[in-house]
Design a protein around this motif. Structure first.
Motif, PDB file in Angstrom:
ATOM      1  N   CYS A  19       0.853  -1.197   0.000  1.00 15.01           N
ATOM      2  CA  CYS A  19       0.000   0.000   0.000  1.00 15.01           C
ATOM      3  C   CYS A  19       0.891   1.250   0.000  1.00 15.01           C
ATOM      4  O   CYS A  19       0.591   2.225  -0.695  1.00 15.01           O
ATOM      5  CB  CYS A  19      -0.926   0.005   1.214  1.00 15.01           C
ATOM      6  SG  CYS A  19      -2.215  -1.251   1.121  1.00 15.01           S
ATOM      7  N   LEU A  20       1.979   1.202   0.763  1.00 14.21           N
ATOM      8  CA  LEU A  20       2.911   2.337   0.776  1.00 14.21           C
ATOM      9  C   LEU A  20       3.474   2.561  -0.627  1.00 14.21           C
ATOM     10  O   LEU A  20       3.559   3.691  -1.116  1.00 14.21           O
ATOM     11  CB  LEU A  20       4.076   2.079   1.753  1.00 14.21           C
ATOM     12  CG  LEU A  20       3.763   2.018   3.247  1.00 14.21           C
ATOM     13  CD1 LEU A  20       5.020   1.636   4.037  1.00 14.21           C
ATOM     14  CD2 LEU A  20       3.224   3.360   3.735  1.00 14.21           C
ATOM     15  N   ILE A  21       3.866   1.456  -1.271  1.00 10.88           N
ATOM     16  CA  ILE A  21       4.440   1.542  -2.626  1.00 10.88           C
ATOM     17  C   ILE A  21       3.391   2.094  -3.596  1.00 10.88           C
ATOM     18  O   ILE A  21       3.667   3.009  -4.380  1.00 10.88           O
ATOM     19  CB  ILE A  21       4.943   0.149  -3.090  1.00 10.88           C
ATOM     20  CG1 ILE A  21       6.113  -0.311  -2.215  1.00 10.88           C
ATOM     21  CG2 ILE A  21       5.335   0.160  -4.568  1.00 10.88           C
ATOM     22  CD1 ILE A  21       6.467  -1.794  -2.339  1.00 10.88           C
ATOM     23  N   TYR A  22       2.184   1.550  -3.501  1.00 12.73           N
ATOM     24  CA  TYR A  22       1.087   1.961  -4.399  1.00 12.73           C
ATOM     25  C   TYR A  22       0.811   3.461  -4.238  1.00 12.73           C
ATOM     26  O   TYR A  22       0.723   4.199  -5.212  1.00 12.73           O
ATOM     27  CB  TYR A  22      -0.156   1.135  -4.055  1.00 12.73           C
ATOM     28  CG  TYR A  22      -1.393   1.533  -4.813  1.00 12.73           C
ATOM     29  CD1 TYR A  22      -1.559   1.182  -6.149  1.00 12.73           C
ATOM     30  CD2 TYR A  22      -2.414   2.267  -4.193  1.00 12.73           C
ATOM     31  CE1 TYR A  22      -2.703   1.544  -6.847  1.00 12.73           C
ATOM     32  CE2 TYR A  22      -3.550   2.632  -4.885  1.00 12.73           C
ATOM     33  CZ  TYR A  22      -3.692   2.270  -6.205  1.00 12.73           C
ATOM     34  OH  TYR A  22      -4.819   2.640  -6.895  1.00 12.73           O
ATOM     35  N   ASN A  23       0.712   3.905  -2.991  1.00 15.65           N
ATOM     36  CA  ASN A  23       0.396   5.319  -2.755  1.00 15.65           C
ATOM     37  C   ASN A  23       1.530   6.236  -3.188  1.00 15.65           C
ATOM     38  O   ASN A  23       1.304   7.320  -3.694  1.00 15.65           O
ATOM     39  CB  ASN A  23       0.071   5.552  -1.274  1.00 15.65           C
ATOM     40  CG  ASN A  23      -1.277   4.946  -0.912  1.00 15.65           C
ATOM     41  OD1 ASN A  23      -2.188   4.902  -1.740  1.00 15.65           O
ATOM     42  ND2 ASN A  23      -1.415   4.448   0.307  1.00 15.65           N
ATOM     43  N   LYS A  24       2.766   5.790  -3.014  1.00 14.19           N
ATOM     44  CA  LYS A  24       3.909   6.625  -3.392  1.00 14.19           C
ATOM     45  C   LYS A  24       4.043   6.724  -4.911  1.00 14.19           C
ATOM     46  O   LYS A  24       4.471   7.746  -5.438  1.00 14.19           O
ATOM     47  CB  LYS A  24       5.184   6.061  -2.774  1.00 14.19           C
ATOM     48  CG  LYS A  24       6.304   7.084  -2.791  1.00 14.19           C
ATOM     49  CD  LYS A  24       7.305   6.885  -1.714  1.00 14.19           C
ATOM     50  CE  LYS A  24       8.275   8.064  -1.748  1.00 14.19           C
ATOM     51  NZ  LYS A  24       9.555   7.736  -1.190  1.00 14.19           N
ATOM     52  N   ARG A  25       3.638   5.653  -5.586  1.00 13.09           N
ATOM     53  CA  ARG A  25       3.754   5.643  -7.050  1.00 13.09           C
ATOM     54  C   ARG A  25       2.691   6.516  -7.716  1.00 13.09           C
ATOM     55  O   ARG A  25       2.853   6.918  -8.848  1.00 13.09           O
ATOM     56  CB  ARG A  25       3.552   4.217  -7.556  1.00 13.09           C
ATOM     57  CG  ARG A  25       4.798   3.367  -7.616  1.00 13.09           C
ATOM     58  CD  ARG A  25       4.321   2.049  -8.105  1.00 13.09           C
ATOM     59  NE  ARG A  25       5.348   1.057  -8.202  1.00 13.09           N
ATOM     60  CZ  ARG A  25       5.068  -0.239  -8.283  1.00 13.09           C
ATOM     61  NH1 ARG A  25       3.791  -0.643  -8.262  1.00 13.09           N
ATOM     62  NH2 ARG A  25       6.019  -1.112  -8.388  1.00 13.09           N
ATOM     63  N   LYS A  26       1.584   6.733  -6.998  1.00 12.84           N
ATOM     64  CA  LYS A  26       0.436   7.421  -7.614  1.00 12.84           C
ATOM     65  C   LYS A  26       0.783   8.825  -8.091  1.00 12.84           C
ATOM     66  O   LYS A  26       1.511   9.545  -7.435  1.00 12.84           O
ATOM     67  CB  LYS A  26      -0.730   7.488  -6.631  1.00 12.84           C
ATOM     68  CG  LYS A  26      -1.617   6.264  -6.713  1.00 12.84           C
ATOM     69  CD  LYS A  26      -3.016   6.497  -6.157  1.00 12.84           C
ATOM     70  CE  LYS A  26      -3.042   6.777  -4.683  1.00 12.84           C
ATOM     71  NZ  LYS A  26      -4.360   6.717  -4.059  1.00 12.84           N
TER      72      LYS A  26
END
Lengths: 173, 293
Positions: A166-173
């Motif tokens: 989730c951290l990765i997903y949110n940072k990539r957004k």
């Protein structure tokens, strides 16, 4: 203490690197250990803090000609396994590891550290994961993406922990 | 018709799952398998679900095959390294088991052996790719196989995980890695599933079987609420709390859900968790519901 059994004269090796930052291999830690050893009837022949206990060159320089070290029955190393292992490789002296290192820590502030890297040396994925290591920070170590168990960004295995994906997903957004 | 062929049709697909026992007495599971088999397209056998040690999925699937029941073998990445996972796939193929559902598996923290080593040597995406690699005739080290398997590969997705965009991303990754069908985490709200389903790319080939469950008691409902990613709407909760006969109410809730899913979903996967003998009643009730409308 159990590991010092059979040894009367001890030498304590601290580490000026990570263990000093964690306050587990600095002057105060050496003093505390020294007091407990003395209370247990041991003799502490000497102590030294090596700038980096994982550097064999520094260990050689600081210890191999140190008379107290040479005379001791065992050396207690207040460093991580890399430091204890380095000293063990350099000498026949019996080595006691005084610490139980948990991980390669990232320091946020005093006594607050995080495990952000597992030093796994296998296909580092940080370039694809926004600098967040899923092998280390996902409870399942999933490399290709999340499982379905996260809830509101928290991990299924530990709800106090952020889901790494989730951290990765949110940072990539 | 074989499950793999059924996936290629526009028919509404129904699968159900059974979990192997903790111990060698498998008679109860086989009895339940025979009760549900005429009503479903395949029977899925869980792999040490909730990280709790049980008879292996492979052994139970082989037993189902002997009875002429088509199984879906669940393989969790949690308990085996890449050698054992690939070997399990080949073993399944040798036994005539082609339908494989690949999951990461609940973390050992959830189970009865919390200090078990969480392996996850391969994750589901990598295991899907490995399975396709075996079909192509080589293992993960590139060594050629003497005889290649042929699989019908499935994976899982959770429509109600938040953020859901990450689940859409995982759906796409798993399709790209070789998944032909999906099973979802249990849902109780057809509308919530539809919202998620609309975000998935549609190519008509990949079938999504919506996970539905039978709430047979209030206590069981409370247990379900503790599971990762399970959301039970207030309306369902109050129906169960006010029901004179909770089992009967649970059957109605499940049948109504299946009926509403029939209008847009590809199929359902029924997880009745210990109450599988009621699955025929649920399916019949969902058909009656449909005829009434």
């Amino acid at each position: 203490m159990k590991a010092t059994c059979g040894a009367q004269a001890l030498f304590i090796v601290g580490c000026g690197g990570c263990a000093k930052k964690c306050a587990t291999g600095d002057e105060a830690a050496i003093l505390a250990l020294s007091d407990s050893l003395k209370k247990a009837g041991k003799i502490v022949l000497g102590t030294v803090i090596v700038d980096s206990a994982c550097d064999m060159r520094l260990l050689k320089r600081d210890l191999l000609k140190n008379e107290a070290f040479l005379k001791s029955d065992k050396a207690v190393v207040l460093a991580c396994g890399a430091g204890a292992g380095a000293l063990s490789a350099l000498t026949d002296k019996k080595i006691v590891t005084g610490l139980n290192s948990k991980y390669l820590g990232t320091v946020e502030r005093a006594n607050i550290t995080h495990k952000f890297c597992g030093v796994c040396a296998q296909e580092c994925v940080l370039n694809e994961t926004a600098g967040i290591c899923p092998k280390t920070r996902c409870s399942k170590g999933l490399i290709s993406g999340s499982c379905g168990g996260y809830a509101n960004g928290k991990c299924e295995a530990d709800i106090m922990k952020d889901c790494a994906w989730c951290l990765i997903y949110n940072k990539r957004k | 018709m074989k499950f793999k062929d059924k996936l290629k049709t526009n028919d509404f697909i129904i699968t159900a799952e059974l979990f192997p026992p903790k111990g060698t007495d498998i008679s109860g599971v086989l009895e339940r398998a025979e009760i549900i088999a005429p009503f479903v397209d395949a029977v899925n056998i869980t792999d040490n679900q909730r990280a709790s040690m049980r008879v292996g999925s492979l052994a139970m699937c082989a037993k189902l095959l002997q009875k002429g029941i088509e199984p879906v073998l669940q393989i969790a990445c949690r308990d085996k390294n890449k050698i054992a996972l690939q070997s399990e796939l080949l073993s399944a193929s040798v036994l005539g088991i082609d339908n494989i559902l690949i999951i990461s598996g609940d973390h050992p923290n959830a189970g009865d052996c919390k200090d078990a080593k969480p392996v996850y040597d391969l994750d589901p995406v990598r295991l899907l790719k490995a399975a396709r690699g075996l079909e192509a005739g080589a293992d993960l080290s590139g060594k050629p196989l003497k005889g290649s398997p042929k699989f019908c590969l499935g994976a899982v997705v959770n429509p109600q995980a938040n953020p859901d965009g990450l689940q859409v991303e995982m759906f796409n990754k798993k399709v790209e890695a070789g998944a032909e069908f999906f099973q979802t985490q249990v849902i109780f709200d057809a509308g919530a599933f539809k919202k998620f389903y609309e975000k998935l790319p549609k190519n008509g080939k990949i079938k999504v079987l919506v996970g539905v469950s039978l709430i047979h008691s209030v206590k069981f409902m409370q247990f379900l609420q503790t599971l990762p990613g399970v959301v039970i709407p207030e309306s369902v909760q109050s129906r169960m709390l006010g029901a004179q006969d909770p089992l009967d109410e649970g059957i109605k809730i499940c049948a109504e859900l299946i009926k509403s899913l029939k209008s847009f979903a590809h199929g359902v996967h029924i997880m009745a968790i210990g109450k599988e003998e009621h699955i025929p009643k649920i399916i019949e009730a969902s058909k009656i519901q449909e005829e009434l409308n």
